[in-house]
Design a protein around this motif. Structure first.
Motif, short mmCIF file in Angstrom:
data_model
loop_
_atom_site.label_atom_id
_atom_site.label_comp_id
_atom_site.label_asym_id
_atom_site.label_seq_id
_atom_site.Cartn_x
_atom_site.Cartn_y
_atom_site.Cartn_z
N ARG A 25 29.02 54.78 26.56
CA ARG A 25 28.37 54.66 27.87
C ARG A 25 27.77 56.00 28.31
N ALA A 26 28.43 57.09 27.97
CA ALA A 26 27.94 58.41 28.37
C ALA A 26 26.61 58.74 27.71
N ILE A 27 26.39 58.27 26.49
CA ILE A 27 25.14 58.55 25.79
C ILE A 27 24.09 57.47 26.01
N GLY A 28 24.43 56.47 26.84
CA GLY A 28 23.48 55.42 27.17
C GLY A 28 23.46 54.25 26.21
N LEU A 29 24.36 54.25 25.23
CA LEU A 29 24.40 53.14 24.28
C LEU A 29 24.99 51.89 24.92
N ALA A 30 26.04 52.08 25.72
CA ALA A 30 26.64 50.97 26.47
C ALA A 30 26.09 50.98 27.89
N PRO A 31 25.85 49.81 28.46
CA PRO A 31 25.30 49.75 29.82
C PRO A 31 26.32 50.19 30.86
N SER A 32 25.82 50.51 32.05
CA SER A 32 26.71 50.93 33.13
C SER A 32 27.56 49.78 33.63
N HIS A 33 27.06 48.55 33.46
CA HIS A 33 27.81 47.35 33.83
C HIS A 33 27.79 46.39 32.64
N GLY A 34 28.93 45.84 32.32
CA GLY A 34 29.01 44.96 31.17
C GLY A 34 29.32 45.72 29.90
N LEU A 35 29.39 44.97 28.79
CA LEU A 35 29.78 45.56 27.52
C LEU A 35 28.59 45.86 26.61
N GLY A 36 27.50 45.13 26.77
CA GLY A 36 26.33 45.37 25.92
C GLY A 36 26.62 45.21 24.44
N VAL A 37 27.38 44.16 24.08
CA VAL A 37 27.85 44.04 22.70
C VAL A 37 26.70 43.81 21.72
N LYS A 38 25.66 43.10 22.13
CA LYS A 38 24.58 42.79 21.19
C LYS A 38 23.83 44.04 20.76
N ARG A 39 23.43 44.86 21.74
CA ARG A 39 22.67 46.05 21.37
C ARG A 39 23.54 47.07 20.67
N ARG A 40 24.82 47.15 21.02
CA ARG A 40 25.72 48.07 20.33
C ARG A 40 25.97 47.62 18.90
N ALA A 41 26.13 46.32 18.70
CA ALA A 41 26.34 45.80 17.35
C ALA A 41 25.12 46.07 16.49
N LEU A 42 23.93 45.85 17.03
CA LEU A 42 22.72 46.12 16.28
C LEU A 42 22.58 47.61 15.97
N LEU A 82 26.55 44.96 7.88
CA LEU A 82 25.79 43.88 8.48
C LEU A 82 26.63 42.73 9.02
N ILE A 83 27.92 42.68 8.64
CA ILE A 83 28.76 41.57 9.09
C ILE A 83 29.99 42.08 9.85
N ALA A 84 30.80 42.88 9.17
CA ALA A 84 32.10 43.26 9.74
C ALA A 84 31.95 44.11 11.00
N ILE A 85 31.20 45.20 10.92
CA ILE A 85 31.07 46.09 12.08
C ILE A 85 30.44 45.37 13.27
N PRO A 86 29.34 44.60 13.08
CA PRO A 86 28.84 43.81 14.22
C PRO A 86 29.86 42.83 14.78
N LEU A 87 30.64 42.19 13.90
CA LEU A 87 31.67 41.26 14.38
C LEU A 87 32.74 41.98 15.19
N PHE A 88 33.15 43.16 14.74
CA PHE A 88 34.15 43.93 15.48
C PHE A 88 33.66 44.25 16.90
N ILE A 89 32.37 44.56 17.02
CA ILE A 89 31.83 44.94 18.34
C ILE A 89 31.55 43.71 19.19
#
Length: 394
Positions: A25-42, A82-89
């Motif tokens: 979140r500090a570097i802007g990867l995660a949003p200020s509200h919510g988890l933002g799992v899709k963009r973080r996984a990508l 392409l599978i495991a790390i995105p699934l974890f997030i």
């Protein structure tokens, strides 16, 4: 408009406050509200995969050529990225359901006013265990030690064989190989450690909650005193189990296709992994065995005495023809006829020792075992495999 369920102060307990997420979140990867799992996984999928595939392709080590086992054939590397790390997030969003189940202790009345301070203390301990920097530091230290060992022994890592090139690199590894050792493996290992720690802390929380004076109901229709809702908790860990299963299945497939390993020799490791996966996910619920066992033992005595007293009054009034003056028990609407009293005692006798349902076990088993099916299908006909799995499940 849908009415929002009160959170009772139980929010972002298992996800959203840990140091790793706060850094994102500090570097802007995660949003200020919510988890933002899709963009973080990508982001993490591309971060781990692209710097490996592109340099390896440019060096002629991705698709064949001068080496016998190019990067393309190392399925586990691609499965990690392409599978495991995105699934974890992406699976972190499921942890919000776990918080909803924990809130249900309060919503359902299982935790009364007298037990609320201790319940809050257990939640605070859980928060500290999950979201403290010292836990983060321990995980990073373990991952760092693993990285140092892998770098020192990289020539023995078969999965890095495609990246070894002593002709053009004095150290022996091309850039893609270093990225695999210093970026992909640490991120993958860290996420595994984080998920395992979450499961362990969930078990610690249930252990502390099991010691509270819970308002359990022996005749509850879930046959677990009202704790049956916890049977859904292990399903939260399915993305984690599925991701690890895909990586292991990729390793096994590579060994069978390119190193002559027999599927028969892999059955034991596969079975061991499935057992470990089920034990890890179902283990936290086993701490409730003592609580439910004591509930059933006491309820059998209490409801047995109630059924006996009710039956004696029925016998006196309708068999012996006596006048029963103290007939409050006979006329109690909540008890009803003799059949209803017997049903209550049968419900108490049916109390389970652990709130784990068949559907939960089957779902977890499928997440752990199904990725192994293509590996088994290399040598065993698919029809026979399906019959084998059906026999295990049903």
């Amino acid at each position: 408009m849908d009415r929002q369920e009160p959170d009772h102060g139980i929010t972002h307990l298992f996800v959203g406050k840990d140091p790793f997420f706060r850094l994102q979140r500090a570097i802007g990867l995660a949003p200020s509200h919510g988890l933002g799992v899709k963009r973080r996984a990508l982001f993490f999928a591309l971060l781990c995969w692209v710097p490996i595939v592109v340099p390896a392709s440019l060096a002629g080590r991705a698709f064949g050529g001068e080496i016998s086992e190019p990067l393309l054939l190392h399925f586990a590397i691609h499965s990690r990225c392409l599978i495991a790390i995105p699934l974890f997030i992406i699976g972190e969003s499921a942890l919000l359901r776990l918080e909803s189940l924990i809130r249900h202790f309060v919503v359902s009345g299982l935790v009364g006013e007298s037990s609320m301070p201790k319940f809050r203390a257990a939640l605070n301990t859980t928060d500290r265990l999950l979201n403290s920097w010292w836990i983060f530091a321990i995980l990073v230290s373990l991952v760092t030690a693993n990285v140092i060992f892998a770098v020192q022994q990289f020539e023995r890592l078969h999965e890095a064989s495609w990246a070894i090139d002593r002709d053009t690199d004095p150290i022996g590894l091309i850039f893609a190989g270093w990225w695999y050792l210093l970026v992909l493996r640490p991120i993958f290992s860290f996420l595994i450690g984080l998920w395992v720690w979450r499961v362990v802390v969930f078990g610690i929380l249930l252990l502390r909650v099991s010691k509270l004076d819970l308002e359990l109901v022996p005749v509850h229709p879930d046959r677990a005193g009202g704790l049956g809702f916890l049977g859904m908790a292990p399903q939260v860990f399915i993305p984690f189990i599925l991701g690890v299963s895909m990586v292991l299945a990729s390793h096994f497939a590579h060994s069978v296709l390119y190193h002559g390993a027999r599927v028969e020799s892999l059955r034991m490791p596969m079975a061991l992994y499935v057992m470990l996966a089920l034990s890890l996910c179902l283990g936290p619920l086993l701490v409730l065995i003592g609580k439910l066992k004591r509930l059933r033992r006491k309820a059998l005595l209490d409801y047995g005495a109630l059924a006996g007293q009710h039956g004696r009054l029925v016998d006196r009034r309708w068999i012996r023809g006596e006048t029963v003056r103290d007939d409050a028990l006979l006329n109690a609407p909540e008890l009803g006829p003799v059949a209803d009293v017997r049903s209550m005692h049968e419900a108490v006798s049916a109390v389970r020792m652990v709130p784990i349902g068949r559907q939960t076990v089957i779902t977890l088993f499928a997440a752990a075992a199904l990725p192994m099916v293509p590996v088994l299908a290399i040598e065993i006909p698919v029809i026979d495999l399906l019959k084998m799995l059906a026999g295990y499940l049903f």
